[in-house]
Design a protein around this motif. Sequence first.
Motif, PDB file in Angstrom:
ATOM      1  N   HIS A  36      14.754  55.652  20.021  1.00 34.98           N
ATOM      2  CA  HIS A  36      14.708  57.108  19.995  1.00 34.98           C
ATOM      3  C   HIS A  36      13.635  57.692  20.912  1.00 34.98           C
ATOM      4  N   VAL A  40      25.792  56.671  18.482  1.00 28.91           N
ATOM      5  CA  VAL A  40      26.661  57.837  18.676  1.00 28.91           C
ATOM      6  C   VAL A  40      25.813  59.061  18.986  1.00 28.91           C
ATOM      7  N   GLY A  41      24.636  59.144  18.345  1.00 31.59           N
ATOM      8  CA  GLY A  41      23.756  60.291  18.552  1.00 31.59           C
ATOM      9  C   GLY A  41      22.952  60.109  19.815  1.00 31.59           C
ATOM     10  N   LEU A  85      31.052  52.911  14.759  1.00 36.37           N
ATOM     11  CA  LEU A  85      30.084  52.879  13.653  1.00 36.37           C
ATOM     12  C   LEU A  85      30.449  53.802  12.489  1.00 36.37           C
ATOM     13  N   ARG A  87      20.476  63.260  11.128  1.00 34.93           N
ATOM     14  CA  ARG A  87      19.172  63.184  11.772  1.00 34.93           C
ATOM     15  C   ARG A  87      18.200  63.980  10.907  1.00 34.93           C
ATOM     16  N   ARG A 127      26.888  46.587  14.837  1.00 33.80           N
ATOM     17  CA  ARG A 127      25.913  46.491  15.930  1.00 33.80           C
ATOM     18  C   ARG A 127      26.484  45.666  17.095  1.00 33.80           C
TER      19      ARG A 127
HETATM   20  C1  8YV Z   1      21.163  53.733  15.342  1.00 33.24           C
HETATM   21  C2  8YV Z   1      22.230  56.065  15.169  1.00 33.24           C
HETATM   22  O1  8YV Z   1      20.157  53.671  14.388  1.00 33.24           O
HETATM   23  O2  8YV Z   1      24.269  55.901  16.310  1.00 33.24           O
HETATM   24  C3  8YV Z   1      23.330  56.604  16.006  1.00 33.24           C
HETATM   25  O3  8YV Z   1      23.262  57.779  16.372  1.00 33.24           O
HETATM   26  O4  8YV Z   1      21.394  56.763  14.720  1.00 33.24           O
HETATM   27  C4  8YV Z   1      22.209  54.618  14.801  1.00 33.24           C
HETATM   28  O5  8YV Z   1      23.419  54.033  14.888  1.00 33.24           O
HETATM   29  C5  8YV Z   1      20.513  53.913  16.620  1.00 33.24           C
HETATM   30  O6  8YV Z   1      21.284  54.476  17.600  1.00 33.24           O
HETATM   31  C6  8YV Z   1      19.949  52.586  17.093  1.00 33.24           C
HETATM   32  O7  8YV Z   1      19.118  52.782  18.114  1.00 33.24           O
END
Ligand code: 8YV
Length: 322
Positions: A54, A76-77, A100, A233, A289
């Motif tokens: 992040h 996804v984010g 996911l 989030r 993952r």
């Molecule tokens: C993961 C997430 O923790 O996909 C997302 O937006 O928050 C999670 O799947 C993150 O992206 C791993 O770095």
Amino acid sequence: MTKPDILITGTYPKWDMGPMEESFTLHTIEPGAPSSSLPRDVAEKITGMAMKGHAHVGPDYLDALPNLGMIANYGVGYDTIDVEAASDRGIPVTNTPDVLSGDVADLAAGMLLARARNMVAADAWVRSGNWAAKGDFPLQKRVWGKRVGIVGLGRIGREIADRLAAFKMEISYSSRAAKETPGWTHYTDPAAMAAKVDYLVIALAGGPETAGLVSSKVINALGPDGILLNISRGSTVDEEALLKALETGAIAGAALDVFNNEPDIDQRFLALENVVLQPHQASATQDTREAMGALQRENLAAYYAGKPLITPVNEAGKTFGK
Ligand code: 8YV
């Protein structure tokens, strides 16, 4: 053929590192470090990025990588990526949607049950010997047949709603426009919806558009019997208002997988007995993952082959290779 030079942020497991090393020359950077900390000759070689974690990628980050051509996000984010700044520079951005959603929805359903039925404390009741010494565990809240409101009915919100519909819950959702959802109730105002439900599930995308959307008004509208669940989030909820509501009993409880300032979350959460806390693990199964890593690499491979990207998020990504 020389392998493209890509920058990887975050830690990848071996099943991702192997295939990435085969296709690319990898350059790593400390989590949270600015790209300007890379040696100049390395920064100039970088043409792609495999983003994980992040760290914030804004204009300065992009400017220090003069030949960056694409950003493939693992997740996804993509709220930590300044997509507008990337688009201004013509840089495609991709993410990892869909693969996911099922896991995120599974955890949401599990967290809802865990909070409503107080399963964490019930487990401790058995382990501590309280069951034999003190008798039955206190009665808890019913889930099935109750009213749930989903804030944000995107791909993940929809998966959550489908699972909760199987619990015969009454489904409402808030979103800008109504969707094809026979039997479900649509609201545009999340506060109006919160006032009418027992459980409020937040499944919004992160980013500036949704920051604080679950305001103190929304939280308090849920009322003293209501339970809030956040799987999106931390930024989507007014966290101070949430803590206050939990501390004063303005709402009954919460189940949270996401927070502001992860992983150094506000310590006040730890003292609360009416919350279930999860370490941002909604997509964290081996299967998902692996699928996220594979999709990230497919996007990078498509970019370097000059082909249409698999899951682009911005216009530069959507038009690439077409
Ligand atoms: C993961 C997430 O923790 O996909 C997302 O937006 O928050 C999670 O799947 C993150 O992206 C791993 O770095």
